[in-house]
Design a protein around this motif. Structure first.
Motif, mmCIF file in Angstrom:
data_model
loop_
_atom_site.group_PDB
_atom_site.id
_atom_site.type_symbol
_atom_site.label_atom_id
_atom_site.label_comp_id
_atom_site.label_asym_id
_atom_site.label_seq_id
_atom_site.Cartn_x
_atom_site.Cartn_y
_atom_site.Cartn_z
ATOM 1 N N ALA A 85 0.642 -1.651 0.116
ATOM 2 C CA ALA A 85 0.352 0.133 0.075
ATOM 3 C C ALA A 85 0.615 1.001 0.322
ATOM 4 C CB ALA A 85 -0.984 -0.348 1.378
ATOM 5 N N TYR A 86 2.235 1.176 0.379
ATOM 6 C CA TYR A 86 3.192 2.130 0.234
ATOM 7 C C TYR A 86 3.779 2.410 -1.067
ATOM 8 C CZ TYR A 86 7.715 3.903 1.324
ATOM 9 O OH TYR A 86 9.089 4.002 0.908
ATOM 10 N N GLN A 87 4.596 1.060 -1.772
ATOM 11 C CA GLN A 87 5.391 0.338 -2.748
ATOM 12 C C GLN A 87 4.450 1.260 -3.594
ATOM 13 O OE1 GLN A 87 6.909 -3.417 -2.170
ATOM 14 N NE2 GLN A 87 8.913 -1.837 -2.316
ATOM 15 N N SER A 88 3.290 0.840 -3.849
ATOM 16 C CA SER A 88 2.109 1.367 -4.721
ATOM 17 C C SER A 88 2.076 2.714 -5.559
ATOM 18 C CB SER A 88 1.303 0.586 -4.366
ATOM 19 O OG SER A 88 -0.039 0.737 -6.052
ATOM 20 N N VAL A 95 4.815 0.686 10.137
ATOM 21 C CA VAL A 95 3.974 1.961 9.096
ATOM 22 C C VAL A 95 4.325 3.808 9.084
ATOM 23 C CG1 VAL A 95 2.195 0.585 8.266
ATOM 24 C CG2 VAL A 95 1.775 2.872 9.372
ATOM 25 N N HIS A 96 4.739 3.796 10.537
ATOM 26 C CA HIS A 96 4.759 5.601 10.247
ATOM 27 C C HIS A 96 6.068 6.271 9.712
ATOM 28 C CE1 HIS A 96 5.183 9.566 12.766
ATOM 29 N NE2 HIS A 96 5.942 9.356 12.266
ATOM 30 N N VAL A 135 10.183 12.021 -4.566
ATOM 31 C CA VAL A 135 9.525 11.682 -4.044
ATOM 32 C C VAL A 135 9.410 12.005 -2.978
ATOM 33 C CG1 VAL A 135 7.371 9.862 -4.290
ATOM 34 C CG2 VAL A 135 8.244 10.091 -6.061
ATOM 35 N N ASP A 136 8.566 12.670 -2.405
ATOM 36 C CA ASP A 136 8.453 12.672 -0.947
ATOM 37 C C ASP A 136 7.536 12.277 -0.366
ATOM 38 O OD1 ASP A 136 8.550 13.923 1.632
ATOM 39 O OD2 ASP A 136 7.739 16.013 1.279
ATOM 40 N N PRO A 137 8.123 10.829 0.615
ATOM 41 C CA PRO A 137 7.809 10.102 1.410
ATOM 42 C C PRO A 137 5.929 10.821 2.059
ATOM 43 C CG PRO A 137 9.390 9.634 1.521
ATOM 44 C CD PRO A 137 9.529 10.680 1.020
ATOM 45 N N ALA A 138 6.028 11.488 2.654
ATOM 46 C CA ALA A 138 5.020 12.238 3.246
ATOM 47 C C ALA A 138 3.362 12.823 2.298
ATOM 48 C CB ALA A 138 5.136 13.608 3.764
ATOM 49 N N THR A 139 4.252 12.623 0.946
ATOM 50 C CA THR A 139 2.660 13.026 0.263
ATOM 51 C C THR A 139 2.123 11.947 -0.327
ATOM 52 O OG1 THR A 139 4.002 12.537 -1.487
ATOM 53 C CG2 THR A 139 3.707 14.778 -1.050
ATOM 54 N N LEU A 140 1.735 10.297 0.463
ATOM 55 C CA LEU A 140 1.641 9.201 -0.070
ATOM 56 C C LEU A 140 1.071 8.886 1.067
ATOM 57 C CD1 LEU A 140 5.236 6.946 -0.799
ATOM 58 C CD2 LEU A 140 3.746 8.512 -2.411
ATOM 59 N N ARG A 141 0.818 9.453 2.213
ATOM 60 C CA ARG A 141 0.403 9.189 3.241
ATOM 61 C C ARG A 141 -1.561 9.079 3.252
ATOM 62 N NH1 ARG A 141 1.135 6.820 8.557
ATOM 63 N NH2 ARG A 141 -1.368 6.436 8.810
ATOM 64 N N ALA A 142 -1.481 10.177 2.477
ATOM 65 C CA ALA A 142 -3.280 10.068 2.110
ATOM 66 C C ALA A 142 -3.604 9.326 1.432
ATOM 67 C CB ALA A 142 -3.372 11.283 1.537
ATOM 68 N N THR A 183 -2.558 3.640 19.014
ATOM 69 C CA THR A 183 -0.915 4.279 19.714
ATOM 70 C C THR A 183 -0.171 4.456 19.043
ATOM 71 O OG1 THR A 183 0.890 2.459 19.558
ATOM 72 C CG2 THR A 183 -0.345 2.589 17.157
ATOM 73 N N SER A 184 0.075 5.668 19.893
ATOM 74 C CA SER A 184 1.214 6.602 20.104
ATOM 75 C C SER A 184 2.632 6.609 19.125
ATOM 76 C CB SER A 184 1.211 8.177 21.253
ATOM 77 O OG SER A 184 1.395 7.183 22.358
ATOM 78 N N TRP A 185 3.455 5.078 19.086
ATOM 79 C CA TRP A 185 4.163 4.325 19.183
ATOM 80 C C TRP A 185 4.842 4.231 18.011
ATOM 81 C CZ3 TRP A 185 6.370 -0.835 18.709
ATOM 82 C CH2 TRP A 185 7.822 -1.323 18.767
ATOM 83 N N THR A 186 6.138 4.808 17.598
ATOM 84 C CA THR A 186 6.749 4.663 16.006
ATOM 85 C C THR A 186 7.359 5.066 15.999
ATOM 86 O OG1 THR A 186 7.027 7.305 16.671
ATOM 87 C CG2 THR A 186 4.436 7.007 15.271
ATOM 88 N N PRO A 187 7.688 3.173 15.671
ATOM 89 C CA PRO A 187 9.619 2.660 15.997
ATOM 90 C C PRO A 187 10.128 3.666 14.652
ATOM 91 C CG PRO A 187 7.909 1.117 15.723
ATOM 92 C CD PRO A 187 6.913 2.097 16.368
#
Lengths: 356, 240
Positions: free
Chosen positions: B102-105, B166-167, B178-185, B205-209
């Motif tokens: 879902a991220y790579q696509s 995933v964070h 490609v800025d990864p942040a733009t893929l989040r939506a 969860t607020s844990w973001t390893p």
């Protein structure tokens, strides 16, 4: 597309055998074109009709009448072949994670994937004889059907991956090329496809050994060691000597089998000698020499007592291979159950929609 | 992050994902799945080879794909933590694959239109493969989530376990092709639709390893590399 991204060596193996596969394919098309009789004449009994089709070198198809023993023999043979593909994934899969280059890793992954595909394809061919894949898998897991005993030997080094490709796949092709002309249509057609892919695998295995044999002294020693360990078990793949082979005569009459175990073994030895010379490796048989009178190589027979021990379950890896297969099956049960439950729910919902 | 680091990060994601998927060979729950997992592993490996080769050229120090794959230690790997996590059961593997795809696509789709020709070519090839990975993983997430009680429990556990990782995939990098942040939506929309249909929830969860892109990994990566690199390193300079 994976795996054959290097030029095959001109004198490499597989060429002649691949030609035979193509000839078998042409013969299959030709036999199909000679319109086969649509079925037995009203006054002809089904056995005579069956014999007539076999005699005319045409194919028996799933809906044809066939002797019960013919059906059973084919189920046993095709299932054993399918099981061998599935169990055979283990010794080679053993090196996927450690393959020494990314290219080799891709080739090996693709090869093991092909084996899973061959297994599926062969189970489907067996299913045309009126038995389900689930039943066949149970027969394997219960130990009531066998797989090729060669896979009960361990792959100890990377060179073993090459030796399996060259020798084990090579022996398999020598065994299987005649099966492309087998009297049972679905099996013959499956074998044509399988043999074509196997000949790529054999070439890739040979190429691995070629690279090792022309590499560092340690690599060359690794290649020789693999040949030393795999040579006799590969010869044993053709089964017991003709005098001791239980199924051969009837299978030959039915054109399921076309050459005797010893004939095929001889053919394999004759094929390998020149290839080993090109590799610069030594076949571990001091008595191997050309016999001018027979126009074939004299060679030392494999240890058939060892073959029998391995077939009976006492090879180096029999227990591991079966434990591994059973564990995969058991560990996957909840996943298969979930898939079935999900499919059932979907079908119910569709029905409700239609009803509403 | 430099173009080299960016390319290396994507290449390492694909390589480590391929290595983990390859571990499934001959162990899948059904034979069709053995074929499918090997296929996806091959796709990832193919992308990894293209990306690592390009990274080596960008670096200009003469390192090829094998030098980068086999002769770096874990602190030099730039993959996200998600891909190096152990396979777990089939549910965990599908959760990992689903989130990765879902991220790579959308990533590969965006790369296909980026200004860097080489990355655009990789994106154009890999986005089709990635769409299949996403389809395949989404189908299993739905089957397991909405299958039996046991499979629902296992799949929810898997989502809970993997979700925090995933964070790291979307940490902003405005200078990247490609800025990864733009893929989040895009990612969130895909995930929400599939999890809803699968009757699964995302954990609060607020844990973001994180840290993978800086070479600070979990304890698992070193073992993975030890196995992957052992033969290559045992024969320095040899050809294979």
């Amino acid at each position: 597309m994976y795996g054959n991204d290097f030029a095959p060596p001109e004198d490499g193996p597989g060429g002649g055998l691949l030609g035979e596969v193509e000839a078998a394919e042409a013969a299959l098309r030709e036999a199909a074109a000679r319109a086969r009789r649509a079925g037995p004449a009203p006054d002809e009994d089904v056995e005579a009709y069956f014999a007539d089709v076999i005699g005319a070198d045409q194919k028996i198809e799933p809906r044809d009448w066939m002797p019960e023993a013919y059906r059973r023999t084919l189920i046993r043979q095709i299932a054993q072949h399918a099981h061998s593909e599935i169990i055979g994934m283990q010794p080679e899969g053993n090196w996927i994670s450690r393959a020494p280059s990314l290219k080799r890793k891709a080739i090996l992954l693709a090869k093991v994937q092909d084996e899973a595909g061959h297994g599926l394809y062969l189970y489907a061919a067996a299913e045309t004889l009126g038995i389900s894949r689930d039943e066949l898998v149970d027969l394997l897991l219960d130990g009531r059907q066998k797989y090729s005993s060669i896979f009960n030997y361990p792959t100890l080094t990377w060179a073993d991956v090459g030796a399996i490709g060259w020798l084990v796949d090579g022996a398999a092709i020598v065994n299987q090329v005649p099966l492309c002309r087998c009297s049972y249509g679905p099996y013959a057609r499956a074998m044509i496809r399988v043999c074509k892919e196997e000949s790529f695998h054999q070439r890739q295995g040979y190429e691995i050994l070629h690279t090792l044999a022309h590499g560092t002294p340690a690599q060359k020693a690794m290649a020789q060691d693999a040949l030393d360990r795999w040579w006799y078990p590969s010869l044993a793949m053709f089964g017991p000597p003709d005098g001791d082979s239980t199924h051969s005569a009837q299978s030959m009459a039915w054109k399921i089998k076309r050459f005797s175990n010893d004939d095929l073994r001889q053919r394999f030895v004759d094929m390998c000698v020149g290839q080993a010379e090109v590799l610069g490796l030594t076949i571990p048989d001091p008595d191997l020499r050309w016999n001018d009178e027979r126009q074939a190589y004299d060679y030392t027979q494999p240890d058939y007592a060892e073959l029998m021990r391995v077939i009976k379950g006492d090879g180096p890896c029999n227990r591991e291979r079966m434990t591994h297969r059973r564990r995969a099956h058991t560990d996957g049960a909840w996943v298969r159950e979930a898939a079935a439950a999900y499919a059932a729910k979907r079908a119910d919902r569709k029905k409700e929609k239609v009803a509403a | 992050m430099s173009l080299f680091d960016f390319t290396l990060g994507l290449g390492d994601d694909a390589l480590v994902a391929a290595q983990r998927l390859g571990e499934w060979t001959s162990r899948a729950p059904e034979m069709e799945e053995d074929v499918a997992l090997a296929n996806i592993a091959l796709d990832q490996l193919g992308a990894a080879r293209l990306l690592l080769t390009y990274a080596g050229e960008l670096e200009g120090a003469g390192r090829d794909e094998d030098d980068l794959a086999y002769l770096r230690d874990d602190r030099e790997f730039r993959n996200c933590l998600l891909v190096e996590l152990p396979n777990g059961d089939f549910g965990v593997t599908m959760a990992k694959l689903f989130f990765l795809a879902a991220y790579q696509s959308p990533l590969y789709t965006a790369l296909a239109g980026c200004a860097d020709e080489r990355l655009a070519a990789v994106g154009a090839k890999a986005r089709k493969e990635s769409a299949y990975h996403l389809d395949h993983a989404a189908l299993w997430v739905k089957r397991l989530g909405d299958g039996t009680d046991e499979s629902h429990r296992r799949m929810q556990d898997a989502v809970d376990q993997v979700w925090p990782y995933v964070h790291e995939l979307f940490v902003p990098d405005p200078a990247a092709p490609v800025d990864p942040a733009t893929l989040r939506a895009d990612f969130d929309a895909t995930v929400a639709a599939v999890l809803d249909e699968a009757t699964l929830t995302r954990p609060e969860t607020s844990w973001t390893p994180g840290g993978g892109r800086d070479g600070v990994h979990t304890e698992h990566l070193s073992y993975l590399l030890a196995e992957m690199q052992v033969l290559h390193r045992a024969h320095p300079g040899a050809n294979w």
